[in-house]
Write an enzyme that holds these catalytic residues in place. Structure first.
Site, PDB file in Angstrom:
ATOM      1  N   MET A  83     -20.717 -33.137   5.344  1.00 35.16           N
ATOM      2  CA  MET A  83     -22.099 -32.718   5.153  1.00 35.16           C
ATOM      3  C   MET A  83     -22.699 -32.139   6.437  1.00 35.16           C
ATOM      4  O   MET A  83     -22.103 -32.218   7.502  1.00 35.16           O
ATOM      5  CB  MET A  83     -22.932 -33.902   4.654  1.00 35.16           C
ATOM      6  CG  MET A  83     -22.445 -34.456   3.318  1.00 35.16           C
ATOM      7  SD  MET A  83     -23.246 -36.000   2.823  1.00 35.16           S
ATOM      8  CE  MET A  83     -24.914 -35.436   2.490  1.00 35.16           C
ATOM      9  N   HIS A  84     -23.871 -31.538   6.300  1.00 35.21           N
ATOM     10  CA  HIS A  84     -24.733 -31.102   7.414  1.00 35.21           C
ATOM     11  C   HIS A  84     -24.281 -29.832   8.139  1.00 35.21           C
ATOM     12  O   HIS A  84     -25.105 -29.136   8.716  1.00 35.21           O
ATOM     13  CB  HIS A  84     -24.865 -32.195   8.482  1.00 35.21           C
ATOM     14  CG  HIS A  84     -25.333 -33.515   7.995  1.00 35.21           C
ATOM     15  ND1 HIS A  84     -26.587 -33.724   7.476  1.00 35.21           N
ATOM     16  CD2 HIS A  84     -24.718 -34.728   7.964  1.00 35.21           C
ATOM     17  CE1 HIS A  84     -26.732 -34.999   7.152  1.00 35.21           C
ATOM     18  NE2 HIS A  84     -25.602 -35.631   7.427  1.00 35.21           N
ATOM     19  N   ASP A 237     -19.571 -35.348   0.891  1.00 39.41           N
ATOM     20  CA  ASP A 237     -18.450 -36.289   0.935  1.00 39.41           C
ATOM     21  C   ASP A 237     -18.868 -37.718   0.632  1.00 39.41           C
ATOM     22  O   ASP A 237     -18.098 -38.466   0.009  1.00 39.41           O
ATOM     23  CB  ASP A 237     -17.711 -36.209   2.269  1.00 39.41           C
ATOM     24  CG  ASP A 237     -18.599 -36.420   3.490  1.00 39.41           C
ATOM     25  OD1 ASP A 237     -19.814 -36.668   3.331  1.00 39.41           O
ATOM     26  OD2 ASP A 237     -18.069 -36.336   4.611  1.00 39.41           O
TER      27      ASP A 237
END
Length: 496
Positions: A83-84, A237
């Protein structure tokens, strides 16, 4: 007879994992391709998006050509992803620079710029270096010639999915990790972007199980796939890891110990009262949310212990040695702040400590102290969730912490809740496969798919007497951060 399968593709930080799953939930084949990490300066962490695509193609080819897949046909694909991370592309869909990853901490100044306007939390989440918006501002301020060419931004798995389909989307469970998405109304908060002159670079939003297109005909031919492979959006995830562990119902929770550690608690109702750097994200299950706390250096601390003090021992041997020490490691405590800490402190500068060292302590005590310290840090997140009124009926443990019965019982005793271990653990890739199976219509609900695919192997009940002793040690552990914050800041000043 040819059997249908789906592929679950998990884009991690160290590797891409691809599994083929049949309609009974059996994993027919699994492959993994390693990924390169670029860390050119302190605090930097990047990857080349093109290398994700090449690794994925290599993995799919290898999987399709395996003996186990000779009588199977791939009908659907979905994704899980780290992520991110910020991926920015031009109007031809070509990445303008390497992706800036979740564990990149160069943007502390940009976090403070956001806080100056919005306070400590934005869109229900703390403003931390890991999130996407501060990464955008860093590129905007340090690489304006690149930023001015951005047509759309994506997260890692979105770019990988784009490479397969040539369609651009982002789904809710990942979008909420950007600080630019409102999890309450499922929309971009464009006014936030306007505050920082981000521009109209937002991808269309979809649900995790949404159909977003087919693998392009030319790529399908190259990979050995049929011409009608449906692709579904996927999830972050952690959301996919929860689905892949069967953690989809209210009051069910996940403890995942990888490089970082995650405690994730599923909620049917949104909560806005969380503090202490706990995250609130949309789950990949419709109309469901999860609160999440992060220990930055969970498995990382254990790897450090092995590389530094136990180079010739296996992880199993280290855990067995730790088990030979007493509860509380004979009065030795460890804080796993080797890379700073996310929950509850949100402090990129804090560093780890061993407290209470005496000449009587052994290697076994140090090993146990590290295991207990990692678990205490995860317990920080559980404490915050309970303070906000969210109890847990059980926690499913996956990753490194689920490979040892000793560590599983230790989790049950410290957390004071039932711990479950899965019969077969595939992690986020299984969650992605379940989203594809549901999207294809193999099952009427995600819940029925999870029930068919995910089985519990063993349950560990907490020992109340052990928990009471661990609580005493935890009360000391909890105080270490405040006592060492300034000391480690002073040390970093000297070192730097």
């Amino acid at each position: 007879m040819v059997k249908e399968v789906v592929l679950g593709i998990d884009l991690g930080t160290s590797a891409i994992k691809i599994i083929a799953v049949d309609q009974l939930g059996n994993v027919i084949e699994s492959v993994s391709e390693t990924l390169k990490l670029y860390q050119e300066n302190p605090g930097y962490s990047e990857q080349d998006p093109n290398e994700w695509f090449e690794a994925t193609k290599k993995g799919i080819k290898e999987l399709i050509q395996s003996t186990e897949m000779s009588d199977k046909i791939v009908k659907g694909i979905s994704f899980s992803g780290q992520m991110h991370g910020l991926v920015i592309v031009d109007d031809n869909g070509i990445p303008l620079r390497k992706a800036i990853l979740w564990n990149d901490t160069r943007n502390s100044i940009q976090c403070r710029q956001i806080e100056d306007i919005y306070g400590e939390r934005l869109n229900y989440n703390p403003i931390l270096e890991g999130f996407t918006l501060p990464k955008m501002l860093w590129v905007q301020q340090h690489e304006p010639e690149i930023w001015n060419r951005v047509d759309v931004f994506m997260l890692p798995k979105d770019y990988l999915r784009y490479c397969l389909t040539q369609t651009i989307h982002m789904e809710y469970s990942d979008a909420c990790s950007t600080l630019l998405f409102n999890p309450e109304n499922y929309e971009w908060t464009r006014d936030v972007g306007d505050t920082f002159n981000i521009g109209d670079i937002y991808p269309p939003l979809v649900k995790s199980h949404s159909y977003v297109g087919n693998v392009t005909s030319s790529l399908a031919k190259e990979l050995g796939l049929s011409s009608d492979v449906a692709v579904y959006a996927g999830g972050g995830d952690n959301a996919c890891g929860a689905i892949g562990a069967g953690v989809i119902h209210d009051k069910s929770a996940l403890c995942s110990i990888g490089t970082s550690g995650v405690v994730l608690n599923v909620e049917y109702q949104r909560v806005t009262s969380y503090d202490s750097n706990l995250h609130l994200f949309n789950h990949s299950v419709p109309d469901t949310y999860y609160a999440m706390g992060v220990t930055l250096a969970a498995g990382y601390s254990l790897n450090w212990l092995k590389q530094t003090f136990f180079e010739n021992e296996s992880f199993e041997e280290i855990l067995n040695l730790a088990a030979s020490s007493k509860m509380g490691a004979n009065g030795l405590l460890f804080t796993p702040y080797l890379a700073g800490e996310r929950t509850p402190h949100g402090d990129a500068q804090i560093r780890g400590s061993f407290i209470g060292i005496s000449g009587q302590h052994t290697k076994a005590d140090f090993a146990r102290a590290v295991i207990e310290g990692i678990t205490y840090s995860l317990y920080d997140s559980i404490k915050i969730m309970r303070r906000a009124g969210h109890e847990m009926n059980s926690i499913t443990s996956i990753g490194g912490g689920a490979k040892s019965r000793f560590w599983l019982q230790l989790q049950a005793d410290i957390f004071n809740v039932q711990i479950k271990r899965l019969k077969h653990e595939e992690g986020p890739s299984m969650g992605a496969a379940i989203l594809a199976a549901y999207g294809l219509g193999w099952f009427k609900t995600i819940e029925s798919c999870v029930e068919a695919f995910i089985k519990v192997d063993e349950v560990f009940e907490p020992n109340n007497e052990n928990h009471d002793l661990y609580e005493q040690y935890y009360s000391v552990y909890e105080a270490i951060y405040k006592q060492t914050k300034q000391l480690t800041a002073d040390l970093l000043t000297i070192t730097n």
